[in-house]
Design a protein around this motif. Sequence first.
Motif, short mmCIF file in Angstrom:
data_model
loop_
_atom_site.label_atom_id
_atom_site.label_comp_id
_atom_site.label_asym_id
_atom_site.label_seq_id
_atom_site.Cartn_x
_atom_site.Cartn_y
_atom_site.Cartn_z
N GLU A 114 7.08 -6.72 -38.74
CA GLU A 114 6.43 -8.00 -39.02
C GLU A 114 6.61 -8.42 -40.47
OE1 GLU A 114 4.89 -5.55 -37.32
OE2 GLU A 114 4.80 -6.46 -35.32
N THR A 115 6.63 -7.42 -41.37
CA THR A 115 6.60 -7.76 -42.80
C THR A 115 7.97 -8.09 -43.37
OG1 THR A 115 6.68 -5.39 -43.24
CG2 THR A 115 4.51 -6.46 -43.32
N ASP A 116 9.02 -7.41 -42.89
CA ASP A 116 10.35 -7.61 -43.48
C ASP A 116 11.44 -7.40 -42.42
OD1 ASP A 116 12.46 -7.93 -45.15
OD2 ASP A 116 12.05 -6.19 -46.41
N PRO A 117 11.52 -8.33 -41.46
CA PRO A 117 12.44 -8.14 -40.33
C PRO A 117 13.90 -7.92 -40.78
CG PRO A 117 11.05 -10.07 -39.98
CD PRO A 117 10.78 -9.60 -41.36
N ALA A 118 14.27 -8.51 -41.93
CA ALA A 118 15.66 -8.42 -42.37
C ALA A 118 16.08 -6.98 -42.64
CB ALA A 118 15.86 -9.27 -43.61
N ARG A 119 15.12 -6.13 -43.02
CA ARG A 119 15.52 -4.76 -43.37
C ARG A 119 15.50 -3.80 -42.17
NH1 ARG A 119 11.62 -1.50 -47.34
NH2 ARG A 119 12.77 0.27 -46.50
N VAL A 120 15.07 -4.31 -41.01
CA VAL A 120 14.99 -3.44 -39.82
C VAL A 120 16.38 -3.23 -39.22
CG1 VAL A 120 14.00 -3.18 -37.51
CG2 VAL A 120 12.65 -4.24 -39.35
N ASP A 126 24.18 1.36 -36.99
CA ASP A 126 23.20 0.88 -37.97
C ASP A 126 23.31 -0.61 -38.27
OD1 ASP A 126 22.22 3.42 -38.13
OD2 ASP A 126 23.42 3.95 -39.89
N PHE A 127 23.31 -1.40 -37.21
CA PHE A 127 23.34 -2.86 -37.39
C PHE A 127 21.96 -3.35 -37.80
CE2 PHE A 127 26.97 -2.36 -34.66
CZ PHE A 127 27.79 -3.42 -34.97
N PRO A 128 21.90 -4.39 -38.61
CA PRO A 128 20.61 -5.04 -38.79
C PRO A 128 20.18 -5.59 -37.44
CG PRO A 128 22.35 -6.17 -40.04
CD PRO A 128 23.01 -5.04 -39.31
N MET A 129 18.89 -5.46 -37.13
CA MET A 129 18.46 -5.81 -35.79
C MET A 129 18.32 -7.31 -35.58
SD MET A 129 15.70 -3.59 -33.83
CE MET A 129 14.78 -4.44 -32.60
N PHE A 130 17.92 -8.01 -36.63
CA PHE A 130 17.67 -9.46 -36.50
C PHE A 130 18.44 -10.24 -37.56
CE2 PHE A 130 13.76 -7.03 -35.65
CZ PHE A 130 13.60 -7.29 -34.30
N SER A 131 18.77 -11.46 -37.24
CA SER A 131 19.20 -12.39 -38.29
C SER A 131 18.36 -13.65 -38.19
CB SER A 131 20.67 -12.77 -38.21
OG SER A 131 21.34 -12.14 -37.20
N TYR A 132 18.28 -14.33 -39.33
CA TYR A 132 17.49 -15.55 -39.36
C TYR A 132 18.39 -16.73 -39.04
CZ TYR A 132 13.78 -18.70 -40.59
OH TYR A 132 12.81 -19.67 -40.53
N ASP A 133 18.05 -17.46 -38.01
CA ASP A 133 18.83 -18.62 -37.62
C ASP A 133 18.33 -19.83 -38.42
OD1 ASP A 133 19.79 -20.97 -36.36
OD2 ASP A 133 20.14 -19.84 -34.51
N GLU A 134 19.16 -20.26 -39.38
CA GLU A 134 18.74 -21.32 -40.29
C GLU A 134 18.50 -22.64 -39.57
OE1 GLU A 134 17.78 -21.17 -43.28
OE2 GLU A 134 18.45 -19.16 -43.90
N THR A 135 19.33 -22.92 -38.55
CA THR A 135 19.15 -24.21 -37.87
C THR A 135 17.91 -24.19 -36.99
OG1 THR A 135 20.87 -23.41 -36.38
CG2 THR A 135 21.48 -25.20 -37.86
N GLU A 136 17.70 -23.09 -36.28
CA GLU A 136 16.54 -23.04 -35.39
C GLU A 136 15.29 -22.56 -36.10
OE1 GLU A 136 16.81 -21.69 -31.45
OE2 GLU A 136 18.95 -22.16 -31.26
#
Length: 598
Positions: free
Chosen positions: A467-473, A435-445
């Motif tokens: 599309e609406t809330d990638p962080a929770r996927v 149950d890993f989060p699928m995406f992380s937001y790359d702050e630099t890129e």
Amino acid sequence: MHYKSHTCGELRLEHVGQEVTLAGWVHRRRDHGGVIFVDLRDRFGITQVVFNPAHLSAEMFALAESLRNEYVIQVIGEVVKRPEGMANPKLATGEIELLARKLVVLNPSKTPPFVLNDDTQELDEALRLRYRYLDLRRERMTRNLVIRHRFVKFIRDYLDARGFLEVETPILFKSTPEGAREYLVPSRLYPGRFYALPQSPQQLKQLLMVAGVERYFQIARCFRDEDQRADRQPEFTQLDMEMSFVDQNDVLEVVEGLLTAFTEQFVALHGKRLMFKPFPRLSYEEVMERFGRDKPDLRFGMELFDVSEAMRGTSFVPFQAAHVKGLVAPGCAHFTRKQTDELTEFAKRNGARGLIVLWHDAEGYRASGAGAKLSDAEKQAIMRLSGSKPGDLVLLAADDDRMKLNEALGELRHELGQRLKLGDPDVLAFAWIVDFPMFSYDETEKRWVANHHLFTAPRDEDLEFLETDPARVKGKQYDLVCNGYEVAGGSIRIHRRDVQERVMRLLGLSMEEAYQKFGHMLEAFEYGAPPHGGIAPGIDRLTMLYASAPNLREVIAFPKNQQAADTMLGIPSPVSEKQLQELHIRIVTEEAAEKIAQ
Ligand code: ASP
């Protein structure tokens, strides 16, 4: 005539009286009152050979006297029982010796640059790698090669018995963004075009599923041009696997069955045992909360505790942050201020704002510096929630960013675990992280990146938030960890083109780019791609753990050093101007040009 009738590890009492021929290397030579003893070594073991002038021509004896370590020799003689009290129980052949009648020196040897016959000596690794062919003669290295061979052989047999097909995929592959930097191979026939060495056979194994192979594996070489920090190799070996018509559970079961069987049937002979059976399955969230690391060493406890609630409304400024957590270093109350300052520095390097240190002695908590300002009630609460005992050291940190706090304390836990040797070296603590989060937001890129790779399928229930809330996927993604290392990673894949395109779009690939890079995948998904998933356990890393080796280089016959070079071969090496021309390459830096000219 064969060079040898037996190996150097083979002769026993039952061979006494037989005439045999052995061949191998002079492991050690000792002169004892006119008699010469030689430990003769080959890959299979060591046999003591006796050169006694009473049984040899003067000429042969003189030859025996000329022997030095690592000479390659052949000896013909009679197997005799060692005299009473002279048997060596540490040696498989220790009850007999070979009474030499004839000696042939097959090849002399220069004196090796380091000792080959004493594994207890610390050797300079640079020198070992420079003369790797000598290093590999050492008993420990031979043993590591054997463990690796056994492991790979076991894998092949185990998977073959379960319907898996071993399929080779090419080394000349296509440059596609999959995470790491690639090694490129210039094309002679197509000026300006390149092959890329595969970071893993990921795409091709998925295409094999589309091809109907259903159960695939490969002992696959992977190439990643990454910075050589930590213990990495530019090329490494995976047990690459992929299966069709499976869910997460099926994949986990196959790998768990394989590793459990191998550990119990083979590694147990080396005194190692499994800590958990079956392997526990922990969610990413849970391990981060409890251990602060997504590859926790589960051989010891030392879990993080949470005092955030108890610190609400505190007047102690450092603990006014949203989250306050800590850990108990067992029996470390004797640590000096200097030592705890050093731990604080370590925690800061790993993202902590600082550490509050409490020494738990017979009277309760003692603190120096900032920690002295905690109220008695607060110390009481910390004592209750941490479960610390007299003699322990309590380390706390605070942050508004809970993940950052967990990670800093997790690295501290790991570091302390190693320093205090809390992990039993004979225990293998395998566990699944799911149950890993699928995406992380790359702050630099300023964009979303896939935590595993872009072929990983989201959990069905999270698909709508893509599309609406990638962080929770969360992804259908799993890692296997052991003793603080990640030893395998994999996922159930996307097998539908529409979902794959949505993920690619989220990751910032235009459809044009997606087509250029991954057209072969998108196209294949339109021809009846079955549901599928896989995993890739690291052969080097697992062998390292099985062999109790300190790093990957110990279990790879010819590894690169930590600067990605091989000093034995002298690579990377310059190539001729002609070769460059054929490849349509011009080297533009002066320094590089000079090198070519050499
Ligand atoms: N290709 C992945 C890796 O090398 C493993 C997998 O997803 O099967 O990490």
